[in-house]
Design a protein around this motif. Structure first.
Motif, mmCIF file in Angstrom:
data_model
loop_
_atom_site.group_PDB
_atom_site.id
_atom_site.type_symbol
_atom_site.label_atom_id
_atom_site.label_comp_id
_atom_site.label_asym_id
_atom_site.label_seq_id
_atom_site.Cartn_x
_atom_site.Cartn_y
_atom_site.Cartn_z
ATOM 1 N N ASP A 148 0.875 -1.169 0.000
ATOM 2 C CA ASP A 148 0.000 0.000 0.000
ATOM 3 C C ASP A 148 0.920 1.229 0.000
ATOM 4 O OD1 ASP A 148 -2.226 1.786 0.563
ATOM 5 O OD2 ASP A 148 -1.505 1.822 2.634
ATOM 6 N N ASP A 208 -0.248 5.116 0.831
ATOM 7 C CA ASP A 208 -0.567 6.136 1.844
ATOM 8 C C ASP A 208 -0.630 5.520 3.232
ATOM 9 O OD1 ASP A 208 -0.888 8.419 0.083
ATOM 10 O OD2 ASP A 208 -2.561 7.271 -0.738
ATOM 11 N N GLU A 258 -0.969 11.280 4.707
ATOM 12 C CA GLU A 258 -2.326 11.815 4.823
ATOM 13 C C GLU A 258 -2.400 13.191 5.487
ATOM 14 O OE1 GLU A 258 -4.635 10.785 3.106
ATOM 15 O OE2 GLU A 258 -4.634 8.630 2.913
ATOM 16 N N THR A 313 -12.077 5.833 1.319
ATOM 17 C CA THR A 313 -10.841 5.925 0.532
ATOM 18 C C THR A 313 -11.134 6.599 -0.811
ATOM 19 O OG1 THR A 313 -11.137 3.773 -0.525
ATOM 20 C CG2 THR A 313 -9.945 3.780 1.557
ATOM 21 N N GLY A 314 -10.094 7.208 -1.363
ATOM 22 C CA GLY A 314 -10.231 7.889 -2.653
ATOM 23 C C GLY A 314 -10.620 9.339 -2.450
ATOM 24 N N GLY A 315 -9.870 10.232 -3.066
ATOM 25 C CA GLY A 315 -10.072 11.664 -2.873
ATOM 26 C C GLY A 315 -11.419 12.165 -3.374
ATOM 27 N N ARG A 367 -14.009 10.848 -1.131
ATOM 28 C CA ARG A 367 -13.929 11.501 0.184
ATOM 29 C C ARG A 367 -14.628 12.862 0.155
ATOM 30 N NH1 ARG A 367 -8.286 10.805 1.596
ATOM 31 N NH2 ARG A 367 -9.058 8.701 1.944
ATOM 32 N N HIS A 395 -10.533 17.788 -7.702
ATOM 33 C CA HIS A 395 -9.608 16.700 -7.416
ATOM 34 C C HIS A 395 -8.340 16.813 -8.256
ATOM 35 C CE1 HIS A 395 -8.131 12.456 -7.242
ATOM 36 N NE2 HIS A 395 -8.258 12.763 -5.980
ATOM 37 N N LYS A 434 -6.272 19.273 -6.567
ATOM 38 C CA LYS A 434 -5.698 18.657 -5.353
ATOM 39 C C LYS A 434 -4.481 17.797 -5.719
ATOM 40 C CE LYS A 434 -5.242 14.962 -2.627
ATOM 41 N NZ LYS A 434 -5.086 13.529 -2.874
ATOM 42 N N THR A 477 -2.840 0.508 -4.388
ATOM 43 C CA THR A 477 -3.255 1.697 -3.641
ATOM 44 C C THR A 477 -4.519 2.314 -4.216
ATOM 45 O OG1 THR A 477 -2.588 3.951 -3.029
ATOM 46 C CG2 THR A 477 -1.689 3.098 -5.064
ATOM 47 N N THR A 478 -5.163 3.086 -3.375
ATOM 48 C CA THR A 478 -6.350 3.817 -3.787
ATOM 49 C C THR A 478 -5.991 5.156 -4.437
ATOM 50 O OG1 THR A 478 -7.598 2.811 -2.022
ATOM 51 C CG2 THR A 478 -8.388 4.914 -2.769
ATOM 52 N N THR A 479 -4.809 5.631 -4.130
ATOM 53 C CA THR A 479 -4.477 6.988 -4.578
ATOM 54 C C THR A 479 -4.230 7.048 -6.098
ATOM 55 O OG1 THR A 479 -3.336 8.966 -3.773
ATOM 56 C CG2 THR A 479 -1.954 7.095 -4.337
ATOM 57 N N THR A 480 -4.231 8.261 -6.616
ATOM 58 C CA THR A 480 -4.041 8.540 -8.043
ATOM 59 C C THR A 480 -2.631 8.115 -8.500
ATOM 60 O OG1 THR A 480 -5.523 10.409 -7.739
ATOM 61 C CG2 THR A 480 -4.094 10.501 -9.677
ATOM 62 N N ASN A 517 0.338 10.380 -8.053
ATOM 63 C CA ASN A 517 0.806 10.572 -6.675
ATOM 64 C C ASN A 517 1.846 9.520 -6.297
ATOM 65 O OD1 ASN A 517 -1.155 12.521 -6.633
ATOM 66 N ND2 ASN A 517 -2.554 11.422 -5.269
ATOM 67 N N LYS A 531 -10.604 0.270 -2.136
ATOM 68 C CA LYS A 531 -10.537 -0.364 -0.812
ATOM 69 C C LYS A 531 -11.686 0.196 0.029
ATOM 70 C CE LYS A 531 -5.487 -0.496 -1.035
ATOM 71 N NZ LYS A 531 -4.222 -0.046 -0.457
HETATM 72 C C1 XBP Z 1 -5.412 6.065 0.412
HETATM 73 C C2 XBP Z 1 -6.464 7.024 0.217
HETATM 74 C C3 XBP Z 1 -6.316 7.992 -0.828
HETATM 75 C C4 XBP Z 1 -5.674 9.301 -0.534
HETATM 76 C C5 XBP Z 1 -6.136 10.292 -1.564
HETATM 77 O O1 XBP Z 1 -5.953 4.857 0.921
HETATM 78 O O2 XBP Z 1 -7.502 6.961 0.832
HETATM 79 O O3 XBP Z 1 -7.616 8.284 -1.148
HETATM 80 O O4 XBP Z 1 -6.037 9.780 0.743
HETATM 81 O O5 XBP Z 1 -5.798 9.927 -2.830
HETATM 82 P P1 XBP Z 1 -5.072 3.541 0.911
HETATM 83 P P2 XBP Z 1 -6.533 10.545 -4.110
HETATM 84 O O6 XBP Z 1 -3.785 3.877 1.596
HETATM 85 O O7 XBP Z 1 -5.873 2.563 1.725
HETATM 86 O O8 XBP Z 1 -4.871 3.117 -0.519
HETATM 87 O O9 XBP Z 1 -6.976 11.925 -3.759
HETATM 88 O O10 XBP Z 1 -5.478 10.555 -5.191
HETATM 89 O O11 XBP Z 1 -7.701 9.660 -4.470
#
Ligand code: XBP
Ligand code: MG
Length: 263
Positions: free
Chosen positions: A16, A18, A25, A58-60, A63, A89, A92, A129-132, A135, A165
């Motif tokens: 993972d 983040d 975070e 999860t996910g910006g 969120r 987003h 961001k 990971t959930t993030t972009t 990133n 997730k």
């Molecule tokens: C990570 C996240 C992500 C970031 C934001 O979860 O929840 O959403 O906070 O990323 P994990 P984006 O570690 O469980 O993968 O804004 O790029 O979506």
């Protein structure tokens, strides 16, 4: 390499990002969200505490939608906000990657050492990971160097799967791309949503907690640590058995995996 390691079924480490590779975070994503809100002339500001609650999702983009649905009174919801979320987003993500480029967000203790050792010992590496995706690339580039992106055979990230997730989809995607079964891999996570995702894909999972996740339920993890640690900065074992080790290295990862797969 000891005999146990030679005989291991373990082939790949799936990380993972983040909270696990780096504490991104509170001082990374949260700050970038707030900068995007400011840029768009909005009066939203996510405090450290509020952000902790928002991490339930999860996910910006998801969120922000959660914030609108659960944190704002009807009369305070900006008109047309849903349509604006993708644009917000994108801003961001720009602020976040700029922040990473300043080197402000380091890797957590032991991460670089473990990745180096895993590479030397021929373990395959992946990210789930959930993030972009941008990133992930920015974090790797500004911590381990641009070449490090190539060390990861699969970078499974963001919207590549529709269900983020805690759904297992992102780990299942990574396994499929690597053509490996769950019992040939081990996952590294920091949160309950992450653990639900990796466990849902039947992966043995090592947890390193952080301030936002320390109260989460990690019942299905193979071990829970406060950090990966270093020889001079030992970890604390929160749950599970580290067999006298004081930091996480490949031998311990192999032992934990072995225990999990042989039950
Ligand atoms: C990570 C996240 C992500 C970031 C934001 O979860 O929840 O959403 O906070 O990323 P994990 P984006 O570690 O469980 O993968 O804004 O790029 O979506
Ligand atoms: Mg995480």
């Amino acid at each position: 390499m000891n005999t146990e390691t030679n005989n291991t079924k373990l082939k790949a480490f799936i990380f993972d990002v983040d909270g696990t590779l780096s504490d991104t975070e509170r001082d990374g994503h949260r700050v970038a969200f707030n900068r995007a809100f400011e840029e768009f002339g909005m009066d939203w500001h996510w405090s450290v505490e509020t952000y902790g609650e928002l991490l339930a999702v999860t996910g910006g983009k998801e969120r922000m939608k959660f914030y609108v649905d659960k944190f704002l009174d009807k009369e305070n919801i900006p008109e047309g906000i849903e349509a604006k979320i993708p644009e917000l987003h994108a801003a961001k993500t720009r602020h976040y990657t700029e922040l990473l480029s300043t080197g402000a967000i380091p890797l957590r203790p032991g991460v670089e050492r473990l990745i180096d050792e895993a590479r030397q010992r021929g373990f395959r590496l992946a990210i789930a990971t959930t993030t972009t995706p941008e990133n992930v690339t920015a974090l790797l580039t500004h911590t381990l160097g641009a070449d490090s992106i190539e060390w990861f055979e699969v970078i499974a990230a963001g919207d590549i799967v529709p269900a983020k997730k805690p759904g297992p989809d992102i780990y299942q995607y990574a396994l499929k791309e690597m053509n490996l079964s769950a019992d040939e891999c081990i996952a590294f996570e920091d949160s309950e949503n992450g653990l639900k995702s990796s466990s849902g894909a039947n992966l043995c999972t090592i947890i390193t907690i952080n301030d936002y996740t320390k109260e989460h339920d990690f019942g299905s993890a193979c071990i829970v640590l406060d950090q990966m640690g270093e020889a001079e900065q030992p970890f604390t074992v929160i749950a599970g058995n580290a067999n006298q080790a004081s930091f996480l290295n490949c031998n311990l990862v192999v032992e934990l995996h072995q225990q999990a797969v042989t039950g």
